[in-house]
Design a protein around this motif. Structure first.
Motif, short mmCIF file in Angstrom:
data_model
loop_
_atom_site.label_atom_id
_atom_site.label_comp_id
_atom_site.label_asym_id
_atom_site.label_seq_id
_atom_site.Cartn_x
_atom_site.Cartn_y
_atom_site.Cartn_z
N LYS A 144 0.84 -1.21 0.00
CA LYS A 144 0.00 0.00 0.00
C LYS A 144 0.87 1.25 0.00
O LYS A 144 0.53 2.25 -0.62
CB LYS A 144 -0.94 0.00 1.21
CG LYS A 144 -2.09 -0.95 1.04
CD LYS A 144 -3.01 -0.96 2.24
CE LYS A 144 -4.09 -2.00 1.97
NZ LYS A 144 -5.08 -2.07 3.01
N LYS A 145 2.02 1.17 0.67
CA LYS A 145 2.94 2.31 0.73
C LYS A 145 3.79 2.43 -0.52
O LYS A 145 4.06 3.53 -0.99
CB LYS A 145 3.85 2.18 1.95
CG LYS A 145 3.14 2.33 3.26
CD LYS A 145 4.09 2.11 4.42
CE LYS A 145 3.33 2.11 5.73
NZ LYS A 145 4.16 1.69 6.86
N THR A 146 4.25 1.29 -1.07
CA THR A 146 5.18 1.33 -2.19
C THR A 146 4.50 1.37 -3.55
O THR A 146 5.13 1.67 -4.55
CB THR A 146 6.11 0.09 -2.17
OG1 THR A 146 5.32 -1.09 -2.39
CG2 THR A 146 6.88 0.00 -0.86
N GLY A 147 3.22 1.00 -3.58
CA GLY A 147 2.51 0.97 -4.85
C GLY A 147 2.56 -0.37 -5.56
O GLY A 147 1.93 -0.56 -6.60
N GLU A 148 3.31 -1.31 -4.99
CA GLU A 148 3.37 -2.65 -5.60
C GLU A 148 2.01 -3.32 -5.53
O GLU A 148 1.20 -3.02 -4.66
CB GLU A 148 4.40 -3.52 -4.88
CG GLU A 148 5.83 -3.03 -5.02
CD GLU A 148 6.77 -3.81 -4.13
OE1 GLU A 148 7.12 -4.95 -4.51
OE2 GLU A 148 7.12 -3.29 -3.06
N CYS A 149 1.80 -4.25 -6.46
CA CYS A 149 0.56 -5.04 -6.52
C CYS A 149 -0.67 -4.14 -6.46
O CYS A 149 -1.58 -4.31 -5.63
CB CYS A 149 0.52 -6.09 -5.41
SG CYS A 149 1.83 -7.32 -5.54
N ALA A 150 -0.66 -3.14 -7.34
CA ALA A 150 -1.77 -2.17 -7.45
C ALA A 150 -2.06 -1.54 -6.09
O ALA A 150 -3.20 -1.50 -5.62
CB ALA A 150 -3.01 -2.82 -8.04
N TYR A 151 -1.00 -1.03 -5.48
CA TYR A 151 -1.10 -0.38 -4.17
C TYR A 151 -1.75 -1.26 -3.12
O TYR A 151 -2.62 -0.84 -2.36
CB TYR A 151 -1.83 0.98 -4.29
CG TYR A 151 -0.96 2.01 -4.95
CD1 TYR A 151 -0.10 2.80 -4.19
CD2 TYR A 151 -0.96 2.17 -6.33
CE1 TYR A 151 0.72 3.74 -4.80
CE2 TYR A 151 -0.14 3.11 -6.94
CZ TYR A 151 0.70 3.89 -6.16
OH TYR A 151 1.53 4.82 -6.75
N GLY A 152 -1.29 -2.49 -3.05
CA GLY A 152 -1.76 -3.40 -2.01
C GLY A 152 -3.14 -3.97 -2.24
O GLY A 152 -3.77 -4.48 -1.32
N SER A 153 -3.61 -3.93 -3.49
CA SER A 153 -4.94 -4.48 -3.80
C SER A 153 -4.94 -6.00 -3.82
O SER A 153 -5.97 -6.62 -3.63
CB SER A 153 -5.42 -3.98 -5.16
OG SER A 153 -5.56 -2.58 -5.13
N TYR A 154 -3.77 -6.59 -4.07
CA TYR A 154 -3.67 -8.05 -4.13
C TYR A 154 -2.27 -8.49 -3.75
O TYR A 154 -1.34 -7.69 -3.67
CB TYR A 154 -4.03 -8.58 -5.52
CG TYR A 154 -2.97 -8.27 -6.57
CD1 TYR A 154 -1.98 -9.20 -6.87
CD2 TYR A 154 -2.95 -7.05 -7.24
CE1 TYR A 154 -0.99 -8.91 -7.80
CE2 TYR A 154 -1.97 -6.76 -8.17
CZ TYR A 154 -1.00 -7.70 -8.45
OH TYR A 154 -0.03 -7.43 -9.37
N PHE A 155 -2.12 -9.78 -3.53
CA PHE A 155 -0.82 -10.41 -3.32
C PHE A 155 -0.89 -11.78 -3.97
O PHE A 155 -1.84 -12.53 -3.73
CB PHE A 155 -0.50 -10.54 -1.83
CG PHE A 155 0.75 -11.34 -1.55
CD1 PHE A 155 1.99 -10.86 -1.91
CD2 PHE A 155 0.67 -12.57 -0.93
CE1 PHE A 155 3.15 -11.61 -1.67
CE2 PHE A 155 1.82 -13.31 -0.67
CZ PHE A 155 3.05 -12.83 -1.04
N ALA A 156 0.08 -12.10 -4.80
CA ALA A 156 0.10 -13.39 -5.48
C ALA A 156 1.47 -14.02 -5.32
O ALA A 156 2.49 -13.34 -5.41
CB ALA A 156 -0.22 -13.22 -6.97
N MET A 157 1.45 -15.31 -5.07
CA MET A 157 2.69 -16.06 -4.92
C MET A 157 2.39 -17.49 -5.36
O MET A 157 1.46 -18.11 -4.84
CB MET A 157 3.11 -16.02 -3.45
CG MET A 157 4.46 -16.56 -3.14
SD MET A 157 4.84 -16.12 -1.40
CE MET A 157 5.96 -17.43 -1.03
N PRO A 158 3.13 -18.02 -6.33
CA PRO A 158 2.86 -19.39 -6.77
C PRO A 158 3.09 -20.41 -5.65
O PRO A 158 3.95 -20.21 -4.80
CB PRO A 158 3.86 -19.63 -7.90
CG PRO A 158 4.55 -18.35 -8.14
CD PRO A 158 4.25 -17.43 -7.02
N ARG A 159 2.30 -21.47 -5.66
CA ARG A 159 2.47 -22.58 -4.72
C ARG A 159 2.54 -22.11 -3.28
O ARG A 159 3.45 -22.47 -2.54
CB ARG A 159 3.70 -23.42 -5.07
CG ARG A 159 3.62 -24.09 -6.42
CD ARG A 159 4.93 -24.70 -6.83
NE ARG A 159 6.10 -23.88 -6.56
CZ ARG A 159 6.52 -22.88 -7.31
NH1 ARG A 159 5.89 -22.57 -8.40
NH2 ARG A 159 7.60 -22.20 -6.99
#
Length: 109
Positions: A59-74
């Motif tokens: 949310k602070k850095t703007g990654e993953c659409a500003y903290g809208s999601y988190f994805a990690m395989p497996r």
């Protein structure tokens, strides 16, 4: 073959390569399983606190659409990283014949 047949007598290992001590309540780790015939499988176990911290950071850095999601395989989410929880999780997945949905082959013999 069913997971029960393939993974009977498996050995598991929590992989932690950092020089920092493992925070069992707030981390992501690789877990590897080795079968009796030498095949090896891998996945990531993450804690709820780890995921929560990632959302806050993003949310602070703007990654993953500003903290809208988190994805990690497996990714397998657990409350805490410890041998008993990892074993319970693996055993349950084997009993439900779903382990190979979450663990990928690393090395096969």
């Amino acid at each position: 073959y069913s997971d029960a047949e393939v993974f009977e007598g498996y050995r598991s290992n929590i992989v932690w390569n950092s020089s920092e001590p493992l925070n069992r309540d707030k981390e992501a780790v690789e877990v590897r399983i080795e079968t009796k015939d030498g095949a090896e499988y891998s996945t990531d176990f993450v804690t709820l606190n780890f995921v929560s911290d990632i959302f806050a950071k993003n949310k602070k850095t703007g990654e993953c659409a500003y903290g809208s999601y988190f994805a990690m395989p497996r990714m397998i989410i657990v409350e805490r990283i410890d041998k008993s929880i990892v074993k319970k999780t693996i055993d349950d997945m084997i009993n439900n014949n779903e382990l190979r949905n979450y663990f990928k082959p690393v090395r096969n013999k």
